[in-house]
Design an enzyme around this catalytic site. Structure first.
Site, PDB file in Angstrom:
ATOM      1  N   LEU A   1      16.467  -6.963  16.105  1.00 23.00           N
ATOM      2  CA  LEU A   1      15.339  -7.758  15.613  1.00 23.00           C
ATOM      3  C   LEU A   1      14.744  -8.556  16.778  1.00 23.00           C
ATOM      4  CD1 LEU A   1      15.606 -10.009  12.397  1.00 23.00           C
ATOM      5  CD2 LEU A   1      13.603  -9.679  13.830  1.00 23.00           C
ATOM      6  N   HIS A   2      13.929  -7.877  17.569  1.00 20.61           N
ATOM      7  CA  HIS A   2      13.350  -8.543  18.749  1.00 20.61           C
ATOM      8  C   HIS A   2      11.986  -9.164  18.423  1.00 20.61           C
ATOM      9  CE1 HIS A   2      10.620  -5.147  19.681  1.00 20.61           C
ATOM     10  NE2 HIS A   2      11.553  -4.465  19.057  1.00 20.61           N
ATOM     11  N   THR A   3      11.274  -9.568  19.454  1.00 22.42           N
ATOM     12  CA  THR A   3      10.055 -10.352  19.245  1.00 22.42           C
ATOM     13  C   THR A   3       8.995  -9.692  18.347  1.00 22.42           C
ATOM     14  OG1 THR A   3      10.420 -11.119  21.468  1.00 22.42           O
ATOM     15  CG2 THR A   3       8.353 -11.754  20.462  1.00 22.42           C
TER      16      THR A   3
ATOM     17  N   GLU B   1      10.429   1.597  14.244  1.00 22.32           N
ATOM     18  CA  GLU B   1      10.873   1.966  15.597  1.00 22.32           C
ATOM     19  C   GLU B   1      11.868   3.114  15.580  1.00 22.32           C
ATOM     20  OE1 GLU B   1      12.322  -1.521  17.554  1.00 22.32           O
ATOM     21  OE2 GLU B   1      10.313  -2.367  17.797  1.00 22.32           O
TER      22      GLU B   1
END
Lengths: 88, 336
Positions: free
Chosen positions: A14-16, A87
């Site tokens: 869970l990145h930016t 993704e």
């Protein structure tokens, strides 16, 4: 109140970018939205909060929704998690 | 009414002896007597226990989850026993599943203790400090480790030395108020995710997380870093929580305090914290109001309560008036 536990399935975690998308999706609804991971509970409508979770691939997070439009909100957010934040 | 969900309160149920030792070694020079012992044992209680009464054979309520202390009293008692009695006394303690033993005041573990520790692999630590002093060091650490904590969505700022937590719905402007306060020379502790820990009785400490530190989101701008933007004077790492301010849209059906005579508080992990609800209306400067709330809190703390002083003045004045009225009337017809 609806509570749902989801798994992070994309390799980057869970990145930016997904964090920003989550808060944008959440902002469209009125209900309260909380995410809990490892005892840390944060407001799902705050980008700093969502990023603080630092949720990696394979980790579980618990989402809870409370308010008049909780069901629609839950469906939208959970679906985004299940898509692996687009993704996969 | 609460600013968090009680089920999210976290509390450690145990810590490993190894974790305890790593801290104790560096901060107050605790030494491990038997390095072959099992350091994965767990401490499940923040309190300490002096083995004294258990050595005499009274084992009711023996708290086996605690760190066990052997001090000068225990050593003097053991010295007065016969070899057999001493062996039995020590055995009694080691029969329990205790996490570890701390021998204080430069005492060395007795041969019986060393023997028992060999088979049970219970760690024995030694210290040059007195029992009172080492107990203080250990309790301080253990209290902190076992303290309950909660993460709260809000902004936490040190305003004139008062720790003020701003809470309220997303988008109401908590971060903007915090930013405004920083501009005016106050210090940010944390924004968005505030970790509150209960320290000792009656004290709550707020801090940020390792990741979010002093980062902040301002709607329309994005993420900014207060530390690099305003420097070290604009931040601090932790602060005692002293006032909770709830920002909310003005609701004409709700009553807001007008005199400030009745102190409202909010319960945060069983501690009552002064609580102020501030309604947001156009043209109202929340930053200045926050400063005033902080100053008023400090004044009250130093013994001056403006609302009470005004109330007393009013009561005195009413009393004075009614008294003089009555006395004039009384003497007017006193012709004697």
């Amino acid at each position: 109140m609806i509570e749902k536990t989801v798994k992070i399935i994309n390799s980057a975690g869970l990145h930016t970018r997904p964090a920003a998308t989550i808060v944008k999706l959440a902002a469209k609804y009125e209900s309260e939205f909380t995410i809990v991971k490892d005892g840390l509970n944060i407001n799902g409508k705050s980008i700093i909060g969502v990023m603080t979770l630092a949720a990696e691939k394979g980790s579980d997070v618990t989402l809870s929704f409370e308010g008049d439009d909780e069901e629609e909100m839950c469906a939208t957010i959970v679906e985004y998690f299940e898509r692996g934040f687009d993704e996969l | 009414m609460s600013i968090y969900n009680p089920k999210h309160i976290t509390r450690k149920s145990s810590i490993s002896v190894e974790y305890f030792f790593n801290f104790a070694k560096n901060s107050f020079g605790l030494e491990l007597f038997n390095p072959d012992s099992n350091l994965t044992r767990e401490i499940k209680d923040q309190n300490l226990n002096r083995t004294g009464i258990a050595l005499t054979g009274f084992l009711e309520l023996f708290p086996e989850n605690r760190v066990q202390i052997f001090g000068n009293t225990e050593y003097r008692y053991l010295r007065n026993l016969s070899d057999e009695q001493r062996k039995n006394a020590i055995n009694r303690i080691f029969e329990y599943d205790i996490p570890c033993i701390v021998v204080t005041d430069n005492n060395t573990p007795t041969p019986d203790m060393i023997e028992c520790a060999k088979s049970s692999r219970i760690p024995i630590f030694t210290s040059k400090f007195s029992t009172t002093k080492i107990s203080y060091f250990m309790s301080d650490f253990l209290d902190d480790q076992f303290a309950p904590g909660i993460s709260i969505h809000g902004s936490f700022v040190d305003v004139y030395g008062a720790g003020m937590l701003f809470v309220g719905k997303s988008g109401i402007g908590k971060s903007e108020v915090a930013l405004d306060l920083i501009e005016r020379g106050h210090r940010l502790v944390a924004d968005d995710v505030v970790l509150i820990t209960k320290k000792g009785e009656g004290i709550l400490i707020g801090a940020g997380t390792n990741i979010s530190e002093h980062f902040m989101e301002i709607r329309g701008i994005g993420i900014i870093d207060i530390r690099s933007m305003f420097g070290i004077r604009a931040i601090r790492f932790q602060k005692r929580l002293e006032v909770v301010i709830e920002l909310e849209i003005w609701d004409k059906n709700k009553e807001y305090t007008r005199t400030g005579l009745d102190d409202t508080t909010i319960n945060v992990m069983d501690i009552e914290v002064p609580y102020v609800r501030v309604p947001i209306v156009p043209g109202k400067n929340i930053t200045v109001i926050s400063e005033i709330i902080a100053l008023n809190y400090l004044l009250k703390h130093y013994g001056y309560d403006a609302a009470k002083v005004f109330q007393n003045k009013l009561t005195d004045e009413i009393k004075r008036k009614s008294k003089s009225d009555r006395s004039v009337k009384y003497f007017e017809h006193d012709f004697e």
